[in-house]
Write a protein that holds these residues in place. Structure first.
Motif, PDB file in Angstrom:
ATOM      1  N   ASN B 327       6.380   4.472  -4.877  1.00  0.00           N
ATOM      2  CA  ASN B 327       5.672   4.294  -3.853  1.00  0.00           C
ATOM      3  C   ASN B 327       6.254   2.915  -2.798  1.00  0.00           C
ATOM      4  OD1 ASN B 327       4.207   6.424  -4.032  1.00  0.00           O
ATOM      5  ND2 ASN B 327       2.272   5.342  -4.612  1.00  0.00           N
ATOM      6  N   ALA B 331       8.156   2.739   0.831  1.00  0.00           N
ATOM      7  CA  ALA B 331       7.704   1.981   1.863  1.00  0.00           C
ATOM      8  C   ALA B 331       8.377   1.063   2.411  1.00  0.00           C
ATOM      9  CB  ALA B 331       6.239   1.107   1.365  1.00  0.00           C
ATOM     10  N   ASP B 357       5.471  -5.245  -2.977  1.00  0.00           N
ATOM     11  CA  ASP B 357       6.329  -5.033  -2.071  1.00  0.00           C
ATOM     12  C   ASP B 357       6.435  -5.650  -0.606  1.00  0.00           C
ATOM     13  OD1 ASP B 357       5.692  -3.137   0.201  1.00  0.00           O
ATOM     14  OD2 ASP B 357       4.790  -1.923  -1.722  1.00  0.00           O
ATOM     15  N   GLY B 361       3.526  -1.872   4.590  1.00  0.00           N
ATOM     16  CA  GLY B 361       2.040  -1.946   4.571  1.00  0.00           C
ATOM     17  C   GLY B 361       1.272  -0.668   4.755  1.00  0.00           C
ATOM     18  N   ILE B 362      -0.021  -0.714   4.344  1.00  0.00           N
ATOM     19  CA  ILE B 362      -0.867   0.326   4.477  1.00  0.00           C
ATOM     20  C   ILE B 362      -2.084   0.092   5.602  1.00  0.00           C
ATOM     21  CG2 ILE B 362      -2.497   2.028   3.361  1.00  0.00           C
ATOM     22  CD1 ILE B 362      -1.308   1.115   0.824  1.00  0.00           C
ATOM     23  N   ILE B 366      -6.505   3.900   6.487  1.00  0.00           N
ATOM     24  CA  ILE B 366      -6.401   4.901   5.270  1.00  0.00           C
ATOM     25  C   ILE B 366      -6.423   4.170   4.098  1.00  0.00           C
ATOM     26  CG2 ILE B 366      -4.902   6.351   6.660  1.00  0.00           C
ATOM     27  CD1 ILE B 366      -2.469   5.418   5.252  1.00  0.00           C
ATOM     28  N   ILE B 370      -6.143   6.019  -0.134  1.00  0.00           N
ATOM     29  CA  ILE B 370      -5.029   6.230  -0.822  1.00  0.00           C
ATOM     30  C   ILE B 370      -5.035   6.704  -2.320  1.00  0.00           C
ATOM     31  CG2 ILE B 370      -3.507   4.929   0.742  1.00  0.00           C
ATOM     32  CD1 ILE B 370      -3.801   2.741  -1.497  1.00  0.00           C
ATOM     33  N   PHE B 375      -3.810  12.955  -0.904  1.00  0.00           N
ATOM     34  CA  PHE B 375      -3.804  12.016   0.202  1.00  0.00           C
ATOM     35  C   PHE B 375      -2.313  11.594   0.442  1.00  0.00           C
ATOM     36  CE2 PHE B 375      -3.476   8.481   2.832  1.00  0.00           C
ATOM     37  CZ  PHE B 375      -3.907   8.745   3.859  1.00  0.00           C
ATOM     38  N   THR B 376      -1.734  12.049   1.179  1.00  0.00           N
ATOM     39  CA  THR B 376      -0.454  11.430   1.420  1.00  0.00           C
ATOM     40  C   THR B 376      -0.046  11.460   3.042  1.00  0.00           C
ATOM     41  OG1 THR B 376       2.057  11.763   1.065  1.00  0.00           O
ATOM     42  CG2 THR B 376       0.520  13.787   1.447  1.00  0.00           C
ATOM     43  N   THR B 377       1.035  10.335   3.084  1.00  0.00           N
ATOM     44  CA  THR B 377       1.454  10.299   4.763  1.00  0.00           C
ATOM     45  C   THR B 377       2.839  10.807   4.784  1.00  0.00           C
ATOM     46  OG1 THR B 377       2.018   8.028   4.217  1.00  0.00           O
ATOM     47  CG2 THR B 377      -0.196   8.202   5.082  1.00  0.00           C
ATOM     48  N   THR B 382       7.587  15.929   0.534  1.00  0.00           N
ATOM     49  CA  THR B 382       8.061  14.894   0.026  1.00  0.00           C
ATOM     50  C   THR B 382       7.107  14.431  -0.973  1.00  0.00           C
ATOM     51  OG1 THR B 382       8.730  14.548   2.279  1.00  0.00           O
ATOM     52  CG2 THR B 382       9.459  12.748   0.655  1.00  0.00           C
ATOM     53  N   GLY B 385       0.879  13.512  -2.902  1.00  0.00           N
ATOM     54  CA  GLY B 385      -0.311  12.717  -2.764  1.00  0.00           C
ATOM     55  C   GLY B 385      -1.175  12.537  -4.176  1.00  0.00           C
ATOM     56  N   LEU B 386      -0.503  12.817  -5.245  1.00  0.00           N
ATOM     57  CA  LEU B 386      -1.123  12.705  -6.284  1.00  0.00           C
ATOM     58  C   LEU B 386      -1.063  11.614  -7.005  1.00  0.00           C
ATOM     59  CD1 LEU B 386      -0.765  16.512  -7.605  1.00  0.00           C
ATOM     60  CD2 LEU B 386      -2.802  15.047  -7.146  1.00  0.00           C
ATOM     61  N   LEU B 388      -1.063   8.161  -6.656  1.00  0.00           N
ATOM     62  CA  LEU B 388      -1.944   7.220  -6.848  1.00  0.00           C
ATOM     63  C   LEU B 388      -3.413   7.471  -7.552  1.00  0.00           C
ATOM     64  CD1 LEU B 388      -1.783   4.925  -3.840  1.00  0.00           C
ATOM     65  CD2 LEU B 388      -1.124   4.475  -6.027  1.00  0.00           C
ATOM     66  N   THR B 412       2.648  -4.733   0.658  1.00  0.00           N
ATOM     67  CA  THR B 412       1.474  -4.126  -0.171  1.00  0.00           C
ATOM     68  C   THR B 412       1.500  -4.676  -1.655  1.00  0.00           C
ATOM     69  OG1 THR B 412       1.581  -2.125   1.125  1.00  0.00           O
ATOM     70  CG2 THR B 412       0.327  -1.891  -1.158  1.00  0.00           C
ATOM     71  N   PHE B 414      -0.178  -4.063  -5.423  1.00  0.00           N
ATOM     72  CA  PHE B 414      -1.280  -3.437  -6.169  1.00  0.00           C
ATOM     73  C   PHE B 414      -1.521  -4.089  -7.460  1.00  0.00           C
ATOM     74  CE2 PHE B 414       0.046   0.097  -3.682  1.00  0.00           C
ATOM     75  CZ  PHE B 414      -0.966   0.990  -3.612  1.00  0.00           C
TER      76      PHE B 414
HETATM   77  N1  LIG Z   1       3.459   0.336  -1.589  1.00  0.00           N
HETATM   78  C1  LIG Z   1       2.898   1.336  -0.728  1.00  0.00           C
HETATM   79  N2  LIG Z   1       3.314   0.723   0.835  1.00  0.00           N
HETATM   80  C2  LIG Z   1       2.728   1.581   1.763  1.00  0.00           C
HETATM   81  N3  LIG Z   1       1.977   2.750   1.438  1.00  0.00           N
HETATM   82  C3  LIG Z   1       1.842   3.123   0.072  1.00  0.00           C
HETATM   83  C4  LIG Z   1       2.248   2.366  -0.816  1.00  0.00           C
HETATM   84  N4  LIG Z   1       1.705   3.000  -1.979  1.00  0.00           N
HETATM   85  C5  LIG Z   1       1.062   4.150  -1.463  1.00  0.00           C
HETATM   86  N5  LIG Z   1       1.045   4.089  -0.175  1.00  0.00           N
HETATM   87  C6  LIG Z   1       0.381   5.235   0.751  1.00  0.00           C
HETATM   88  O1  LIG Z   1      -0.636   6.018   0.038  1.00  0.00           O
HETATM   89  C7  LIG Z   1      -0.236   7.431  -0.021  1.00  0.00           C
HETATM   90  C8  LIG Z   1      -0.561   7.957  -1.409  1.00  0.00           C
HETATM   91  O2  LIG Z   1       0.294   7.529  -2.194  1.00  0.00           O
HETATM   92  P1  LIG Z   1       0.640   8.660  -3.339  1.00  0.00           P
HETATM   93  O3  LIG Z   1       1.384   7.888  -4.487  1.00  0.00           O
HETATM   94  O4  LIG Z   1      -0.633   8.892  -4.081  1.00  0.00           O
HETATM   95  O5  LIG Z   1       0.951   9.891  -2.757  1.00  0.00           O
HETATM   96  P2  LIG Z   1       2.787  10.019  -2.230  1.00  0.00           P
HETATM   97  O6  LIG Z   1       3.371   8.982  -2.776  1.00  0.00           O
HETATM   98  O7  LIG Z   1       2.282  10.307  -0.774  1.00  0.00           O
HETATM   99  O8  LIG Z   1       3.159  11.284  -3.062  1.00  0.00           O
HETATM  100  P3  LIG Z   1       3.468  11.410  -4.660  1.00  0.00           P
HETATM  101  O9  LIG Z   1       3.307  10.236  -5.282  1.00  0.00           O
HETATM  102  O10 LIG Z   1       2.489  12.537  -5.034  1.00  0.00           O
HETATM  103  O11 LIG Z   1       4.780  11.974  -4.469  1.00  0.00           O
HETATM  104  C9  LIG Z   1       1.311   7.536   0.450  1.00  0.00           C
HETATM  105  O12 LIG Z   1       1.401   8.662   1.045  1.00  0.00           O
HETATM  106  C10 LIG Z   1       1.320   6.216   1.431  1.00  0.00           C
HETATM  107  O13 LIG Z   1       0.995   6.414   2.607  1.00  0.00           O
END
Ligand SMILES: Nc1ncnc2c1ncn2[C@@H]1O[C@H](COP(=O)(O)OP(=O)(O)OP(=O)(O)O)[C@@H](O)[C@H]1O
Ligand SMILES: [Mg+2]
Lengths: 210, 433
Positions: B327, B331, B357, B361-362, B366, B370, B375-377, B382, B385-386, B388, B412, B414
């Motif tokens: 992730n 970003a 990182d 940023g987020i 949203i 997350i 939920f995915t952007t 790609t 959204g699983l 996290l 961001t 974590f």
């Molecule tokens: N380090 C980060 N910086 C910015 N946005 C983040 C970061 N980590 C997560 N996100 C946001 O949170 C959303 C959900 O993350 P998540 O890992 O659950 O799904 P994904 O990365 O979109 O898909 P997947 O991990 O299943 O391939 C991301 O789509 C993104 O928008």
């Protein structure tokens, strides 16, 4: 005035004379009603010239199109009976301010909030009485009112009117706009009478015209 | 005849009160007398006889009824007890006061007075039944809502289970492949090492032969040797050979490293709770993701504290680290920097792992979503959204917590907090990983 909204297929024999007389009776009645309402609420009261619509239930769109506007909001109905029988529907749209009118009926500001529905029921009752009292007097007929009831909180009046399981087929609908200066919004009054009473109504009018 | 009317009025199951425009009481029927708490005297003000009546409001109603010659109504919903009349059933009744619907009727003008009649109808039965219904409906609605959320949670849990299982399968596959590659790789590597020694010796042998030949008389032989050497570009070969072999050996070593960490990452033996070193997990995860993140991330800072081993499911935690690192790299556009900090909180017997990182940023809007499944952007195909949501589940199963902190355009962070010795939870340990 009324011809445009007349349904062409309405079988009732409505000649111009009767229609004009009916309109005139309602006009006079509205004038009196506005005066006495103003006296009660101590504010300027407007009642519009009633629009007559001859409606068939199967033609929802016709009524919708013919109405000046189709209001949506809290809908209260009040039945009336006696020589004639029908219902008054009043629709209060969201956003109207009832504080001043409430105060004139001895509701405090908080009570207007808390008991808004009761206040609206009471206003409806007064409106219905005011509008039809003059009609009854002029026609020299007896009319009584049942208790008003809140029947919907956010529907269009036409939806309520044209509910397919209701028992009427054809009716006369009088559309009247009502507003009080302080309310900062117009409410809509519909006086509705089913077909069978229209004939009785015209009999009275014929009497007057003689 | 008058007596008959009076009798009828008294026999009515309705309360009847008659008064004038000044609200002076003129008549009450038996229903009112029998059910009112106080004895009622005629000729007095309505409001002294019934002090419970709100005077200003009632007078206004009387005024409007006289003005319009109509009837005004009140309903039990709004004015349950207009008058303090007692419930008609003193034994089986449950409420002291009667619920009432009332009508205020204009009777007419008699003897220079306006006459008004208040009719009270007992609505107690209806009211009680309706209130009971409303209560039941309310309860039903609430239960319905609860069921709905339970259902939702169940669905989420299910999707997570499915994903976990998928990851487990992928992990096993990876470990299997790693194992398969590792075997040939180890003999390739030892063969190359062998080759290194052998070629060295062969080169030495060549040099030795050459020096021997240099010492003898026949110039012809030396010339043809030199010519042949030149033709075959032996000098170049000698120069490049060790380098070539070194590089090959290096490559082989790296392959072994990767397969090794692949195996570590999804260790076939790590499906059970065990004491594990988090740093080892982080290192092997870093090796796995290195190829994916190296294009955008220039710098990975490992700020590792001194950590005790913790009781955990190592491969699952690696899964979490992987999700967070991937992730983070997603970003980042360029010049990325990822900081991994680990700390031991002795006081609370917990460890923390913070992965920070300097990415996009987020957005605040949203941030609360997350961790939601799906939920995915990211673009369709790609991200699922699983990542996290699974990570969240895993950390929960470890009795830990995961928190996020983010600033737009800054990055961001974590923060994972894990207990060293979690009370063993069953939800994950039961799974066949
Ligand atoms: N380090 C980060 N910086 C910015 N946005 C983040 C970061 N980590 C997560 N996100 C946001 O949170 C959303 C959900 O993350 P998540 O890992 O659950 O799904 P994904 O990365 O979109 O898909 P997947 O991990 O299943 O391939 C991301 O789509 C993104 O928008
Ligand atoms: Mg992800």
């Amino acid at each position: 005035m009324t011809d445009t909204s007349m349904h062409p297929e309405v079988p009732i024999e409505v000649d111009e004379l009767r229609k004009d007389a009916l309109q005139e009776i309602f006009n006079i009645s509205m004038g009196q009603a506005a005066d006495s309402l103003a006296c009660l609420v101590k504010d300027r009261v407007y009642l519009s010239v009633p629009q007559m619509h001859w409606v068939e239930k199967s033609d929802v769109q016709d009524l919708k199109a013919a109405m000046k506007r189709v209001p949506k909001g809290i809908i209260i109905c009040q039945p009336f009976s006696g020589y004639l029988k029908g219902e008054i529907l009043v629709c209060y749209e969201q956003g109207a301010d009832f504080t001043v009118i409430g105060e004139s009926l001895a509701y405090t500001k908080e009570q207007v909030q808390k008991w808004q529905h009761e206040l609206l029921l009471d206003i409806t009752n007064i409106l219905g009485g005011a509008c039809l009292r003059g009609v009854a007097d002029q026609l020299n007929i007896r009319l009584e009112f049942g208790a008003p009831n809140l029947i919907d909180r956010h529907s269009e009046v036409t939806t309520i009117l044209l509910n397919s399981s209701s028992i009427w087929d054809k009716a006369l609908v009088m559309e009247i706009g009502f507003s009080v200066q302080s309310m900062s919004m117009t409410s809509d009054i519909l006086i509705c009478m089913p077909e069978q009473y229209i004939n009785k109504l015209f009999k009275c009018i014929d009497h007057l015209l003689e | 005849m008058n007596r008959v009317y009076k009798e009828i009025l008294n026999q009515l199951n309705l309360g009847v009160i008659v008064f004038d425009e000044h609200c002076q009481l003129l008549y009450v029927n038996h229903f009112i007398r029998d059910n009112h708490k106080q004895t009622v005297g005629l000729g007095q003000s309505l409001f002294t006889q019934f002090p419970e009546l709100p005077e200003a409001w009632f007078r206004k109603r009387v005024e409007s009824v006289i003005m319009f010659h109509n009837t005004s109504f009140t309903q039990w919903q709004y004015r349950p007890h207009l008058l303090n009349l007692m419930e008609t059933r003193p034994i089986t009744g449950t409420h002291e006061l009667m619920y009432q619907n009332a009508s205020l009727i204009y009777l007419g003008h008699y003897d220079a007075r306006e006459l008004i009649c208040l009719v009270i109808q007992d609505a107690t039965q209806t009211a009680l039944t309706q209130m009971k219904l409303a209560k039941t409906l309310n309860k039903l609605n609430q239960e319905h809502k609860q069921l709905h959320t339970l259902n939702q949670q169940l669905k989420e849990a299910q999707s997570q289970l499915v994903q976990n299982e998928k990851m487990a399968a992928v992990g096993q596959l990876a470990a299997g492949v790693a194992h398969e590659i590792n075997n040939p790789m180890s003999f390739i590597k030892s063969n190359i090492e062998c080759l290194q020694h052998y070629t060295q010796r062969l080169v030495e042998m060549g040099h030795y032969l050459e020096s021997l030949l240099q010492k003898q008389e026949d110039q012809q032989i030396i010339v043809s040797l030199m010519r042949q050497k030149e033709a075959l570009d032996i000098e170049q070969i000698e120069e490049e050979l060790p380098e070539l072999i070194n590089e090959t050996l290096d490559g082989a070593k790296r392959i072994q490293d990767i397969t090794g960490s692949l195996r570590d990452f999804s260790r076939l033996d790590s499906s059970e709770w065990q004491l594990a070193d988090i740093h080892e997990g982080l290192e092997s995860t870093l090796k796995i993701v290195n190829h994916e993140i190296k294009y955008t991330v220039n710098e990975i800072v490992k700020d590792f504290g001194k950590l005790p081993k913790i009781y955990c499911l190592p491969s699952q935690l690696n899964q979490v680290f992987l999700n967070l690192l991937v992730n983070a790299s997603h970003a980042i556009d360029k010049d990325g920097k990822i900081i991994i900090e680990t700390r031991f909180l002795e006081d609370s017997n917990q460890i923390t792992i913070r992965i920070t990182d300097n990415g996009a940023g987020i957005p605040k809007t949203i941030l609360s979503k997350i961790f939601d499944p799906f939920f995915t952007t990211k673009e369709i195909g790609t991200g699922t959204g699983l990542g996290l949501s699974i990570s969240y589940g895993i950390i929960q199963a470890h009795q830990g917590s995961i928190e996020v902190n983010s600033t737009i355009d800054q990055g961001t962070s974590f923060l994972i907090t894990l207990p060293i010795n979690p009370p063993i939870s069953t939800s994950l340990s039961d799974q066949s990983l």
